[in-house]
Design an enzyme around this catalytic site. Sequence first.
Site, PDB file in Angstrom:
ATOM      1  CE  LYS A 160      -4.713  -1.388   0.381  1.00  0.00           C
ATOM      2  NZ  LYS A 160      -5.140  -1.199  -0.951  1.00  0.00           N
ATOM      3  CD  GLU A 214      -9.843   4.223  -0.020  1.00  0.00           C
ATOM      4  OE1 GLU A 214      -9.905   5.080  -0.126  1.00  0.00           O
ATOM      5  OE2 GLU A 214      -9.311   3.129  -0.017  1.00  0.00           O
ATOM      6  CB  SER A 239       0.156  -8.088  -1.650  1.00  0.00           C
ATOM      7  OG  SER A 239      -1.040  -9.022  -0.725  1.00  0.00           O
TER       8      SER A 239
END
Lengths: 268, 401
Positions: free
Chosen positions: B90, B112, B379
């Site tokens: 991220k 968000e 990830s």
Amino acid sequence: MNLIDTVFAKLREEKRTALIPFLTVGDPDLKTSLAIIKQLEESGADLIELGVPYSDPLADGPVIQRASERALKSSITLRDCIEAAAQAREAGVKLPFILFTYFNPVLQFGLEAFMELVKNKEISGLIIPDLPIEEDAEVRQLAEAAGIHLIPLVAPTSKDRVVRISQKAKGFVYCVSSLGVTGVRAEFHSGIDDFLATVREATDLPIAVGFGISSREQVERFSKQCDGVVVGSAIVRKIEESIPLLEVENTRAEGLKQIGEFVAGLKG
Amino acid sequence: MNRVPDENGRFGKFGGRYVPETLMNALLELEEAYNHYSKDESFQEEIRNLLHKYSGRPTSLYYAERLSEQLGGAKIYLKREDLNHTGAHKINNTIGQGVLAKRMGKTKIIAETGAGQHGVASATIAALLGLECKVFMGEEDMKRQQLNVFRMQLLGAEVVPVLSGTRTLKDACNETLRYWVSHVDDTYYILGSATGPHPYPMIVRDFQRIIGDESRKQIVAEEGRLPDYVVAAVGGGSNAIGIFYPFIEDADVRLIGVEAAGRGVETEEHAATMTKGRHGVFQGSLSYVLQDDNGQVLPAHSISAGLDYPGIGPEHSYLKDSGRAEYFPITDDEAMEALQLLSRTEGIIPALESAHAIAQTVKLAPTLDKDQIIVVSLSGRGDKDVETIMSKLGGAVDESH
């Protein structure tokens, strides 16, 4: 002639501003919505916006979101909302209906079938808040062919888009009074008067203002500059407050009366 | 394949900008700024520098030898996005968009978050760049992820509880967009996945493609050739599009997206957007959507909060319908099995999201030859999920010595 045009032409002659209330169809249930529509007409509404409940109402504030949630609990569909217009007409309501719906329910219904049904069920105009001009070509073409007005939104941030949007508009141009979502507010966008003047300049169509208008003073303020004033959340909140009365048979009339008084009070 | 998206933000028929007029100018301004800065060498240099010195890139491409041997098929390489600062991919996107926000002269950012990973990554970059930060998080998710709520607060961000709708990620996205409408002048919205209206799916892909760009170089350096398969978990799809994108022109590399089947695609509790969804417009773009017959968006379920989303990025829909990528569902239970397997064979506890990619790899690898190669996007790391894992496994924590 489209009924929206007829009504605005008449109002223009009478030098009156249209009061355009909004309600979410199916809040709290279909039968009550029909009674409210009738009440709105009797209390001085000139056009009515029929809101289709949606799971993800991006342009709406908490009041209309809650109305959507209540309506969806009884599984109100797009078809129900369109049928409600025809039922209201059968019950004697004369004013024009504008369907306010997010795009996905329309897309899933099928654009052509949707427009056919809308046309056959006494609906004169459409507002699809998440369909900006960049995306509306197909819907606009179908609406024009069916004689239904696709009414666009313009916002204080639209700037040079105002002209492009207004040129494609049908029925009237819906001016968003303030940045943000629907909902009652005390203040409007600081440049609101210039913005309304810009829209007025850009089109010969009537212009209506909405988002956040909740009182007689605010309706009067905008009546000087606009041909129509939309009152949404304030009415939906009034409906919400009246639900305990509306749900019980012997207090139902009182609930409707209170909603009617509120709407009549907006007109002065 | 043609260059996508086109000037209207379309990936084939998918994508677009289905938003209220009140947001259109903000999106156009963002697109213009992005087009300008993405060609600006000093902007790119600032991002490269942060990715390298701050986040620790490049992340390694690690040959999971014991896992490969145990499965008895293809060689499995793990792209270690879990080794990034804040523990997941991220941050690649929040660094990029944070720097963009600053260049655009915005002083506040909003984001968000579902599980809190994108929220933490946004709060992190806000702290680093001296921006004010608000993170919108569903009230339900705030209860489930108290630690991440506190992490964000520790980083100086305000966490705003979202009380509407499902009170999870879907409605956190809606609420962030609604807030943005009222504050477009000074506020930048860092969208966390490859979803939403144009230009977000493009921007997020471009900031995440570093996963694929690095993997490509690393596998060629290691093996002298491209992989046979690239596998990644898909919620909104940012890590997947990031690792897929640089391989799209390589027709021999099969691209496999793995979505969350929750309690099973035959139940009502899943997030299998590709398997069970239909084309629809949701949160600003046309893509696959989990919805009922009337076009109402359905709530999603997955044990992994990062995959618990009823939509998917429009470029994935394009890759699916054109046949370039394939998408498979993995259940909560399969993901849990894979999580334990990777933990025990390689000493790596993956995030629950990444465990879905591992689970698909567990199915795929044994069907392949020993000289074939799979690259899996790992990830994120599993630390954030330990509580969930513990309760799922029956709280066996006391047995560890």
